[in-house]
Design an enzyme around this catalytic site. Structure first.
Site, PDB file in Angstrom:
ATOM      1  N   HIS A 114       0.811  -1.219   0.000  1.00 31.10           N
ATOM      2  CA  HIS A 114       0.000   0.000   0.000  1.00 31.10           C
ATOM      3  C   HIS A 114       0.844   1.269   0.000  1.00 31.10           C
ATOM      4  O   HIS A 114       1.953   1.300   0.519  1.00 31.10           O
ATOM      5  CB  HIS A 114      -1.041  -0.003   1.122  1.00 31.10           C
ATOM      6  CG  HIS A 114      -0.482  -0.053   2.510  1.00 31.10           C
ATOM      7  ND1 HIS A 114      -0.189   1.079   3.230  1.00 31.10           N
ATOM      8  CD2 HIS A 114      -0.192  -1.095   3.333  1.00 31.10           C
ATOM      9  CE1 HIS A 114       0.257   0.724   4.436  1.00 31.10           C
ATOM     10  NE2 HIS A 114       0.278  -0.591   4.519  1.00 31.10           N
ATOM     11  N   ASP A 116      -0.174   4.372   1.095  1.00 32.75           N
ATOM     12  CA  ASP A 116      -0.452   5.372   2.128  1.00 32.75           C
ATOM     13  C   ASP A 116       0.262   5.007   3.423  1.00 32.75           C
ATOM     14  O   ASP A 116       0.795   3.907   3.567  1.00 32.75           O
ATOM     15  CB  ASP A 116      -1.961   5.470   2.389  1.00 32.75           C
ATOM     16  CG  ASP A 116      -2.539   4.153   2.913  1.00 32.75           C
ATOM     17  OD1 ASP A 116      -2.157   3.097   2.379  1.00 32.75           O
ATOM     18  OD2 ASP A 116      -3.352   4.183   3.856  1.00 32.75           O
ATOM     19  N   ASP A 146       6.330   0.157   6.589  1.00 29.08           N
ATOM     20  CA  ASP A 146       4.885  -0.025   6.399  1.00 29.08           C
ATOM     21  C   ASP A 146       4.345   1.096   5.546  1.00 29.08           C
ATOM     22  O   ASP A 146       3.983   2.119   6.072  1.00 29.08           O
ATOM     23  CB  ASP A 146       4.219  -0.074   7.780  1.00 29.08           C
ATOM     24  CG  ASP A 146       2.723  -0.234   7.701  1.00 29.08           C
ATOM     25  OD1 ASP A 146       2.214  -0.594   6.630  1.00 29.08           O
ATOM     26  OD2 ASP A 146       2.047   0.024   8.723  1.00 29.08           O
ATOM     27  N   GLU A 180      -5.032   1.798   2.831  1.00 34.17           N
ATOM     28  CA  GLU A 180      -5.016   0.624   3.719  1.00 34.17           C
ATOM     29  C   GLU A 180      -5.170   1.031   5.175  1.00 34.17           C
ATOM     30  O   GLU A 180      -5.881   0.389   5.938  1.00 34.17           O
ATOM     31  CB  GLU A 180      -3.691  -0.144   3.532  1.00 34.17           C
ATOM     32  CG  GLU A 180      -3.657  -1.520   4.214  1.00 34.17           C
ATOM     33  CD  GLU A 180      -3.186  -1.501   5.669  1.00 34.17           C
ATOM     34  OE1 GLU A 180      -3.340  -2.527   6.348  1.00 34.17           O
ATOM     35  OE2 GLU A 180      -2.679  -0.465   6.141  1.00 34.17           O
ATOM     36  N   GLU A 181      -4.519   2.127   5.529  1.00 31.61           N
ATOM     37  CA  GLU A 181      -4.500   2.517   6.943  1.00 31.61           C
ATOM     38  C   GLU A 181      -5.838   3.069   7.420  1.00 31.61           C
ATOM     39  O   GLU A 181      -6.020   3.287   8.608  1.00 31.61           O
ATOM     40  CB  GLU A 181      -3.382   3.547   7.194  1.00 31.61           C
ATOM     41  CG  GLU A 181      -1.977   3.060   6.843  1.00 31.61           C
ATOM     42  CD  GLU A 181      -1.458   1.953   7.777  1.00 31.61           C
ATOM     43  OE1 GLU A 181      -2.195   1.561   8.702  1.00 31.61           O
ATOM     44  OE2 GLU A 181      -0.331   1.479   7.559  1.00 31.61           O
ATOM     45  N   ASP A 207       0.697 -10.364   0.673  1.00 30.17           N
ATOM     46  CA  ASP A 207       0.547  -9.009   1.212  1.00 30.17           C
ATOM     47  C   ASP A 207       1.573  -8.806   2.331  1.00 30.17           C
ATOM     48  O   ASP A 207       2.270  -9.744   2.725  1.00 30.17           O
ATOM     49  CB  ASP A 207      -0.884  -8.830   1.744  1.00 30.17           C
ATOM     50  CG  ASP A 207      -1.247  -7.370   2.008  1.00 30.17           C
ATOM     51  OD1 ASP A 207      -0.488  -6.468   1.593  1.00 30.17           O
ATOM     52  OD2 ASP A 207      -2.301  -7.129   2.624  1.00 30.17           O
ATOM     53  N   HIS A 457       4.118   2.196  12.727  1.00 24.31           N
ATOM     54  CA  HIS A 457       3.081   3.094  13.265  1.00 24.31           C
ATOM     55  C   HIS A 457       3.628   3.921  14.441  1.00 24.31           C
ATOM     56  O   HIS A 457       2.893   4.729  15.004  1.00 24.31           O
ATOM     57  CB  HIS A 457       1.815   2.352  13.732  1.00 24.31           C
ATOM     58  CG  HIS A 457       1.014   1.792  12.599  1.00 24.31           C
ATOM     59  ND1 HIS A 457      -0.336   1.549  12.678  1.00 24.31           N
ATOM     60  CD2 HIS A 457       1.380   1.418  11.354  1.00 24.31           C
ATOM     61  CE1 HIS A 457      -0.765   1.055  11.535  1.00 24.31           C
ATOM     62  NE2 HIS A 457       0.268   0.962  10.720  1.00 24.31           N
TER      63      HIS A 457
HETATM   64 ZN   LIG Z   1       0.673  -1.562   6.316  1.00 26.35          ZN
END
Ligand SMILES: [Zn+2]
Length: 488
Positions: A114, A116, A146, A180-181, A207, A457
């Site tokens: 992803h 984003d 990520d 995705e987030e 994924d 994150h």
């Molecule tokens: Zn992710």
């Protein structure tokens, strides 16, 4: 004396049974194969990833202009990919790239990632989160792990294979969502629908998810390459306590906030039951074969020792999340003035559901935990908020040629690591693809120390150039192995 010798015999027999059980486990780890490596130009590859990390594609804001800038950047970074693969843009920012194989009857390999990211609190980072700084062999920035690291590594690998003149027999599809987030509805869900309409049935879907984890919380010296074969469910609930409001100068004994505090205490004191079953059981079956003694004896005889193992897993947050539904209060709200009693106080609790607990069962568990707050029960409500447990992932098959190709590529590129399936405790875009395939796997080919997991994150997200180059090699190897395989 007689009693003692009987006990000794019994103990010897038990030990023998345990040892035989442990010996029966043979390693599932295949030997590494010779692979065709691509030649990665480290500095240029690192610079291209660093440039992507400079663009703040935080999907919780309105990043349309940043996505446009990022798409333009990707086109200049990997021009051959955009020239030779077909591109469909969905909801403007998501990208679906198709590399047509020479055998159109073979089902395609689908690689997901992803575009984003989550937000970044600029103050608390050692390097600015959108600096793309390269320091001491690390590339810094929100998204490095990520998941822009994966996007860029996939693009590098395709670009290098194209430069080698490689053409796959099996088609390769790259699907990059842009939200995705925040749930993946505009990105992954739209891409999945597009593929379903085109009657595409993937050979395998890969994924983000598991990583190559160093110093995992298990008695194993080697790093673990964990492949998510199932995801936990996700359910948020809002619990509200109500009471009469009023002036705080003559407060009643029970207030909304006191009641809510009791609710939280009860819930904290009532964890969901833990067990080693399903994906955790599979993981330990794979790993036990390669454990050292005496841990091998312990893990090979879980019928006897699971209380002990559960006790030790519970001591780490990661281990605990593998074996039970977890409870995380994330938002509290009550009151607006210091001298006014609020009429309601509420908490939002995020539950990550173990496959054995349904959303209904989880709600029943919470109700049971607070049922003894009799007098106030009528003043307490539990309301499900964000329930995506209905989209819960199903079990991915572990016995097929695609999974074998995946584990072989992991073994080729991370020969020091032990490969094992596991239960992914977070959610990913892959759940949107479950109607297309039961071969959905979650693995990011990046090395991470267990203490560094919080960078995902969290603050100071970065990837080492060494790890990034390994990721590029991994994707190139997997694409080649899948592209050359004609086994369905
Ligand atoms: Zn992710």
């Amino acid at each position: 004396m007689k009693w003692l010798s009987r006990a000794t015999v019994a103990l010897s027999i038990l030990l023998l049974v345990l040892a035989i059980q442990a010996l029966r486990l043979t390693s599932q780890q295949p030997e590494p194969e010779d692979i065709n490596r691509v030649t990665v130009k480290r500095d240029q590859a690192a610079a291209r990833l660093a440039n992507m990390l400079k663009i703040p594609t935080d999907s919780s804001k309105d990043p349309a202009q940043h996505f446009r800038r990022q798409t333009a950047l990707m086109r200049t970074a990997w021009p051959s990919v955009y020239q030779q693969l077909s591109l469909v843009q969905l909801n403007e920012h998501s990208q679906l790239l198709g590399w047509r194989g020479t055998e159109p009857t073979l089902r395609p390999l689908l690689l997901l990632a992803h575009l984003d990211t989550v937000p970044a609190d600029q103050q608390s980072w050692q390097q600015q989160p959108y600096s793309g700084a390269q320091i001491d062999g690390d590339i810094w920035g929100r998204g490095a792990l990520d998941d822009k690291g994966s996007v860029a590594a996939i693009m590098e690998s395709v670009s290098l294979l194209l430069a080698q003149g490689y053409t796959p027999q099996r088609s390769i599809i790259l699907a990059f969502g842009h939200d995705e987030e925040v749930g993946g509805e505009q990105g992954a869900a739209a891409i999945s629908q597009y593929l379903a309409d085109a009657k595409v049935q993937p050979w395998m879907v890969l994924d983000e998810g598991g990583l190559v984890l160093h110093e995992a919380p298990f008695p194993i010296d080697q790093p673990l390459a964990l492949v998510g074969t199932k995801e936990k469910g996700y359910l948020s609930v809002k619990i509200t306590a109500s009471a009469t409001g009023g002036h705080s100068s003559m407060p009643p004994k029970q207030t909304a906030i006191f009641t809510l505090a009791e609710v939280l205490q009860r819930i904290q004191a009532a964890p969901f039951p833990a067990a080693i079953d399903g994906p955790a059981e599979q993981m330990f079956d794979w790993l036990a074969a390669d454990m050292r003694w005496p841990e091998k004896l312990l893990f090979a005889n879980r019928w006897l020792f699971s209380p002990l193992i559960i006790h030790s897993l519970e001591r780490s947050d990661g281990g605990n999340a593998l074996i039970r539904t977890t409870i995380a209060p994330t938002m509290l709200s009550a009151g607006s003035k210091d001298n006014v009693l609020p009429e309601t106080a509420s908490v939002v609790i995020n539950l990550r559901l173990h496959p054995r607990d349904s959303a209904e069962a989880a709600l029943a568990h919470l109700h049971a935990a607070i049922s003894d707050l009799d007098d106030n029960a009528s003043a307490i409500t539990i309301e499900p908020l964000h329930d995506i447990s209905g989209k819960r992932s199903s079990d991915s098959s572990l016995d097929n040629v695609a999974f074998n190709a995946l584990t072989q590529s992991i073994r080729n590129n991370f020969p020091d690591a032990l490969v094992a399936p596991y239960l992914m405790v977070a959610t990913s875009d892959s759940r949107h693809y479950r109607s297309l395939s039961d071969r959905i796997y979650r693995f990011s080919p990046m090395r991470l120390h267990i203490d560094d997991l919080s960078r995902i994150h969290g603050r100071n997200e970065r990837i080492s150039v060494d790890s990034y180059v390994e990721a590029i090699q991994f994707y190139a190897d997997l694409i080649r192995a899948s592209g050359n395989s004609t086994a369905e």
